[in-house]
Design a protein around this motif. Structure first.
Motif, mmCIF file in Angstrom:
data_model
loop_
_atom_site.group_PDB
_atom_site.id
_atom_site.type_symbol
_atom_site.label_atom_id
_atom_site.label_comp_id
_atom_site.label_asym_id
_atom_site.label_seq_id
_atom_site.Cartn_x
_atom_site.Cartn_y
_atom_site.Cartn_z
ATOM 1 N N ILE A 125 -30.865 24.840 21.100
ATOM 2 C CA ILE A 125 -32.185 24.289 20.765
ATOM 3 C C ILE A 125 -32.301 24.083 19.260
ATOM 4 N N ALA A 126 -31.876 25.077 18.486
ATOM 5 C CA ALA A 126 -31.942 24.973 17.026
ATOM 6 C C ALA A 126 -31.060 23.847 16.503
ATOM 7 N N ASP A 127 -29.934 23.595 17.157
ATOM 8 C CA ASP A 127 -29.067 22.485 16.741
ATOM 9 C C ASP A 127 -29.777 21.151 16.911
ATOM 10 N N MET A 128 -30.643 21.074 17.925
ATOM 11 C CA MET A 128 -31.403 19.838 18.143
ATOM 12 C C MET A 128 -32.578 19.714 17.178
ATOM 13 N N LEU A 129 -32.961 20.827 16.554
ATOM 14 C CA LEU A 129 -34.094 20.855 15.622
ATOM 15 C C LEU A 129 -33.619 21.478 14.311
ATOM 16 N N ALA A 189 -36.804 16.168 25.319
ATOM 17 C CA ALA A 189 -38.174 16.444 24.880
ATOM 18 C C ALA A 189 -38.212 17.217 23.572
ATOM 19 N N LEU A 190 -37.129 17.886 23.213
ATOM 20 C CA LEU A 190 -37.122 18.682 21.979
ATOM 21 C C LEU A 190 -37.363 17.830 20.744
ATOM 22 N N ALA A 191 -37.005 16.570 20.792
ATOM 23 C CA ALA A 191 -37.188 15.690 19.628
ATOM 24 C C ALA A 191 -38.649 15.615 19.204
ATOM 25 N N LEU A 192 -39.568 15.839 20.120
ATOM 26 C CA LEU A 192 -40.992 15.765 19.801
ATOM 27 C C LEU A 192 -41.435 16.902 18.883
ATOM 28 N N PHE A 193 -40.623 17.950 18.754
ATOM 29 C CA PHE A 193 -40.986 19.084 17.901
ATOM 30 C C PHE A 193 -40.301 19.020 16.530
ATOM 31 N N ALA A 194 -39.612 17.933 16.264
ATOM 32 C CA ALA A 194 -38.770 17.860 15.064
ATOM 33 C C ALA A 194 -39.566 17.861 13.766
ATOM 34 N N ASP A 195 -40.792 17.364 13.788
ATOM 35 C CA ASP A 195 -41.552 17.199 12.547
ATOM 36 C C ASP A 195 -42.608 18.283 12.341
ATOM 37 N N MET A 196 -42.386 19.443 12.890
ATOM 38 C CA MET A 196 -43.342 20.537 12.717
ATOM 39 C C MET A 196 -42.574 21.839 12.516
ATOM 40 N N PRO A 197 -43.229 22.891 12.000
ATOM 41 C CA PRO A 197 -42.566 24.187 11.917
ATOM 42 C C PRO A 197 -42.227 24.707 13.313
ATOM 43 N N VAL A 198 -40.984 25.151 13.492
ATOM 44 C CA VAL A 198 -40.522 25.653 14.788
ATOM 45 C C VAL A 198 -39.766 26.960 14.569
ATOM 46 N N LEU A 199 -40.050 27.927 15.430
ATOM 47 C CA LEU A 199 -39.306 29.182 15.459
ATOM 48 C C LEU A 199 -38.517 29.235 16.761
ATOM 49 N N VAL A 200 -37.221 29.502 16.649
ATOM 50 C CA VAL A 200 -36.363 29.705 17.816
ATOM 51 C C VAL A 200 -35.800 31.112 17.693
#
Length: 421
Positions: free
Chosen positions: A361-365, A333-344
């Protein structure tokens, strides 16, 4: 820390099982009383460092003095007192979910009137939705909520069976196993009720981050169409069954073998176990502190605030939720956040969801901002609120939720010399 109250019970697992089974049916009640007492002692054995600190304190400070100190902290601590506009959402099984909204006062007119630009409504404001962790409640975001008030619209909610939300209907009435997917559907119900339109920023800590992932897995269109940024704080996308909680290998393996059955048994004797928790309050507080914070100079009022939240989670709820973490796996499901700003973001000293899980998680994004906070444990948003608030403010600016020049207050610090506000 979230998971720490379960781990405190887990540390006493073998002793509880032995004491309970030795009593037989005739002496069950008395056996459970003895078992809870033994549990308190076993907790100290498992978490030797925390227990040693408590033992030293007991030598120098009497029980009455410790009780008075806790009462003084409860009375003086300002934490958890922020309230917003209350609301209720209804989950798909009928569970009532409590939330609060902190609205931003509209500009250019009375409350409720939207400005118009060239005859059209101005864009809807971004709403930041905060999801808390296991054994906590919405007040765990106290510092961030205070800092963002008046700057951006926020929603804070209590997960089912936590805080002011009702006990899960499926779990209480029908014994249905709690799943992280259910929590994702609960979050969708809250969004439908509190944020029916407009862009959203999702912020989740620990179990709350898992809830956000479960929302994405089940409602990918919502993520694509309305979510403009996401923050994952001290959380994991899976493989939680491998976490050792800072225990020796032999100890953690023993805990894993007996924990599910012990928690279920304890949950069925909730009233007696709660008495045992109160009787071993000093040891329990030591365990909570160990699994919540990594720094030594945490404000005692903040530590007590965390303790109160965790103490407020009934043992049967602890038992009900715990098995869901082993099954949790939302890596895809993490792939769905790939095209937006994300903070981990995570604390390097986190024993509950180790920072390696945030790195995964950050490695996936690859586009995500990864922040590892030194001298911080699982409750990093309470331990180092200024760091978490600063990075959230930057995330909101990058997502266009607040103007780049907006002032976001750094609300307080948890160091012993600092004063909140």
């Amino acid at each position: 820390m979230s998971e720490s109250s379960a781990e405190a019970v887990a540390g006493a697992a073998s002793a509880v099982v032995a004491a309970a089974s030795a009593t037989g049916a005739a002496g069950a009640a008395g056996g459970w009383r003895r078992a809870t007492g033994i549990a308190g002692a076993a907790i100290g054995v498992i978490a030797a460092g925390a227990a040693a600190g408590v033992a030293i304190e007991r030598m120098t400070v009497g029980r009455g003095m410790r009780a008075k100190a806790r009462l003084a902290l409860d009375a003086a601590g300002p934490y958890g007192g922020l309230r917003g506009i209350p609301g209720k959402a209804v989950a798909d099984d009928g569970t009532e979910l409590y939330y609060e909204v902190d609205d931003v006062e509209p500009q250019g007119g009375p409350a409720g009137r939207r400005r118009r630009l060239f005859g059209r409504k101005a864009p809807l404001p971004v709403t930041v939705v905060f999801s808390h962790g296991y054994c906590l409640n919405q007040d765990s975001w106290h510092f961030q909520r205070a800092a963002l008030r008046g700057v951006v619209r926020t929603v804070h909610w209590d997960q089912r069976s936590h805080g002011r939300s009702a006990r899960g209907v499926d779990q209480l009435k029908d014994g249905v196993a709690l799943t992280i997917d259910q929590l994702g559907r609960d979050l969708k119900a809250v969004i439908d009720a509190a944020v029916p339109e407009g862009p959203i920023v999702l912020v989740g800590h620990s179990m709350g981050g898992m809830t956000v992932m479960a929302l994405a897995a089940q409602y990918p269109e919502l993520i694509r169409e309305r979510v403009v940024a996401t923050a994952f704080v001290g959380t994991s996308s899976g493989r939680l069954g491998e976490v050792n909680f800072g225990l020796p290998v032999a100890g953690v393996n023993a805990v894993r073998r007996v924990l599910p059955g012990v928690l279920k048994a304890l949950g069925q004797q909730a009233a007696l176990v709660e008495k045992g928790r109160r009787a071993t309050a000093d040891l329990f507080a030591g365990i909570i502190k160990r699994y919540s914070f990594a720094s030594r100079d945490v404000d005692p009022a903040v530590a007590r605030f965390a303790e109160r939240m965790i103490e407020g989670t009934p043992i049967d709820v602890v038992a009900e939720f715990y098995p869901a973490f082993t099954d949790h796996d939302k890596t895809e499901a993490l792939a769905l956040f790939a095209d937006m700003p994300v903070l981990v973001l995570a604390g390097i000293g986190d024993l509950v969801t180790p920072s390696e899980h945030s790195e995964a998680i950050a490695d996936m994004l690859p586009g995500a901002e990864l922040v590892l906070v030194p001298d911080a444990g699982h409750l990093v948003m309470l331990e180092h609120p200024e760091v978490v608030t600063d990075r959230l403010a930057d995330l909101l600016a990058r997502a266009g939720a607040v103007p780049a020049g907006a002032t976001v207050g750094g609300y307080g610090s948890t160091s012993g010399s600092a004063q909140p506000g």
